[in-house]
Design an enzyme around this catalytic site. Structure first.
Site, mmCIF file in Angstrom:
data_model
loop_
_atom_site.group_PDB
_atom_site.id
_atom_site.type_symbol
_atom_site.label_atom_id
_atom_site.label_comp_id
_atom_site.label_asym_id
_atom_site.label_seq_id
_atom_site.Cartn_x
_atom_site.Cartn_y
_atom_site.Cartn_z
ATOM 1 N N TYR A 166 40.887 85.237 -2.704
ATOM 2 C CA TYR A 166 39.600 84.848 -2.123
ATOM 3 C C TYR A 166 39.675 85.115 -0.615
ATOM 4 O O TYR A 166 40.327 86.059 -0.183
ATOM 5 C CB TYR A 166 39.290 83.385 -2.478
ATOM 6 C CG TYR A 166 37.835 83.005 -2.267
ATOM 7 C CD1 TYR A 166 36.805 83.793 -2.775
ATOM 8 C CD2 TYR A 166 37.501 81.874 -1.550
ATOM 9 C CE1 TYR A 166 35.477 83.460 -2.579
ATOM 10 C CE2 TYR A 166 36.172 81.526 -1.347
ATOM 11 C CZ TYR A 166 35.163 82.325 -1.861
ATOM 12 O OH TYR A 166 33.857 82.000 -1.657
ATOM 13 N N LYS A 213 30.218 86.927 -31.123
ATOM 14 C CA LYS A 213 30.364 88.364 -30.869
ATOM 15 C C LYS A 213 31.452 88.612 -29.829
ATOM 16 O O LYS A 213 32.266 89.527 -29.947
ATOM 17 C CB LYS A 213 29.032 88.914 -30.369
ATOM 18 C CG LYS A 213 28.895 90.409 -30.497
ATOM 19 C CD LYS A 213 28.483 90.764 -31.903
ATOM 20 C CE LYS A 213 28.233 92.233 -32.067
ATOM 21 N NZ LYS A 213 27.700 92.538 -33.401
#
Length: 452
Positions: A52, A107
């Site tokens: 970060y 899925k």
């Protein structure tokens, strides 16, 4: 019907209901099926400065100067958005975007476990196809590919066609292209078994929704003669005589195109008329039993091939079709021979498309996947084995390699990889997914399943 057959039917119907009962216990137990996980090392909180701020600014500047570097610095190259509006979910119909979420998560589970692909469920609260298209195009910087799911027709056709033309990443509608690819693979092998040539056979499609429209389109591109084919919807055989569709041809563009290109004989009527002398029937329509009757199968040609793929109950029971003269019967169920399941296709196909950073997924890439899938049956090819099963994970690696190679041949790949490199990478990614899942189960980071 014998007493034994009746008992078998009752057992099958009871078995078909069990997954739904188990799902009602396990979904709230796990509170869904997916989560995000880290793929980088965190040795201490000092590493946050790398992943970060301030360190992350360096890759950001690199991407700003070289946009394709996003594939190197982020997970875009292995990510797919599974997007739906919930208007045609798993045969449940228009149940809305919130109710569609369990399907989209399912899925993504298959994407990850079978293909090593990271997926993200996105259910859109709109039925407007233009808003749907706009939203997908706005989202595409974040993903390597888009899997459209459970969208009602006819808008699903325009959504897919528009996005394929305008998006810079692969856009795929599994209800169309996925079903068509796996069905084509099964048809390729079934025709080998009965010794019939693709250009000679008469194919009848029962149901003319998104799945069968796509199945027919891909089969015709492969070499099935559309003039010898027939399509049947809820009102009868499609053809130039269908004035109801002619009057709405601008709305049902694909259906009217089929009216013009199929059924050269001008057959009118319903399912029995369409099945007379047919070599193949591909049914993706109303769940049975009784949607297809044995006496209609008897009207078909010698060594008939029957794909009865409605779920959870096929349009006709396999033994009824076999007794009526069918040589090969395929269904959508795993407890019968010859299961035709989309899950045999999309994980491997996207694996290959993502690995070469393909800009789209073409029909030729679908043909390559279908051929790889069909070939994987090998020496076991026979009337009760025209497709491999999902237990054979190598299927997905072979599909990935075939799809990636075809994308390169068509000039659609941003990254050059050999067939062997594609196969090895797919194998590594799939094995990694399996091992991560097994490890988390063994160490109970995934809680033990409370149901046998």
């Amino acid at each position: 019907m014998s007493k034994a057959q009746q008992q078998n039917i009752e057992e099958l119907l009871a078995k078909a209901k069990k997954p739904s009962a188990d799902a009602m216990e396990l979904h709230p137990f796990y509170r869904g099926k997916i989560e995000t996980a880290l793929k980088c090392c965190v040795r201490s909180i000092d590493d946050f400065a790398i992943w970060y701020t301030p360190g992350v600014a360096a890759p950001c500047r690199d991407i700003a100067a070289n946009p394709d570097r996003i594939y190197d610095h982020t997970n875009k190259s292995n990510s797919v958005a599974v997007i739906s509006d919930g208007t045609r979910v798993l045969g449940l119909g228009d149940i809305g975007p919130k109710a569609a979420m369990p399907v989209m998560e399912g899925k993504i589970l298959l994407f990850k476990y079978l293909g090593g692909v990271d997926g993200f469920p996105i259910c859109l609260d709109t039925k407007d196809p233009d808003k749907f298209i706009e939203t997908v195009l706005l989202l595409q910087p974040s993903f390597g590919g888009i899997n459209l799911e459970d969208i009602a027709q006819p808008k699903c056709f325009r959504i897919l066609d528009t996005l394929r033309a305008e998006a810079e990443i692969p856009v795929w509608h599994d209800d169309q292209q996925g079903t068509a690819t796996v069905t084509l693979a099964g048809l390729m092998n079934a025709l080998k078994v009965v010794g019939k040539k693709k250009e000679d056979v008469h194919v009848t499609y029962i149901g003319s929704g998104a799945s069968n429209v796509a199945c027919s389109r891909l089969a015709f591109s492969w070499g099935i003669d559309p003039a010898k084919a027939k399509m049947v919807d809820s009102k009868g055989v499609l053809g130039k005589h269908r004035q109801d569709l002619y009057m709405r041809r601008h709305e049902y563009v694909d259906k009217w195109r089929l009216c013009e290109t199929t059924n050269a004989a001008g057959t009118e009527g319903g399912i029995p008329e369409a099945l007379k002398d047919a070599d193949v029937v591909i049914a993706l329509s109303k769940p049975g039993p009784g949607t297809l009757l044995p006496e209609w199968i008897e009207l078909m040609a010698r060594d008939a091939i029957v794909f009865a793929c409605a779920n959870p109950v096929p349009e006709i029971w396999p033994w009824e079709a076999l007794e009526a003269g069918a040589a090969i019967v395929a269904t959508g169920r795993s407890d019968f021979p010859n299961q035709v399941n989309n899950s045999l296709g999309f994980p491997g196909i996207f694996r290959g498309a993502l690995d070469v950073r393909a800009s789209t997924i073409t029909d030729e890439m679908c043909f390559a996947a279908a051929e790889a899938l069909a070939k994987q049956v090998g020496d076991q090819l026979g009337p009760e084995h025209i497709l491999p099963t999902m237990d054979d994970w190598r299927v997905f690696a072979y599909e990935a390699a075939a799809v990636g190679q075809k994308a390169s041949e068509q000039g659609l790949a941003r990254v050059a990889m050999s067939y062997d490199e594609l196969f090895e990478n797919a194998t590594r990614m799939i094995k990694r997914s399996h091992k991560i899942t097994e490890m988390m189960m063994e160490q109970e980071f995934i809680a033990q399943c409370p149901i046998e």
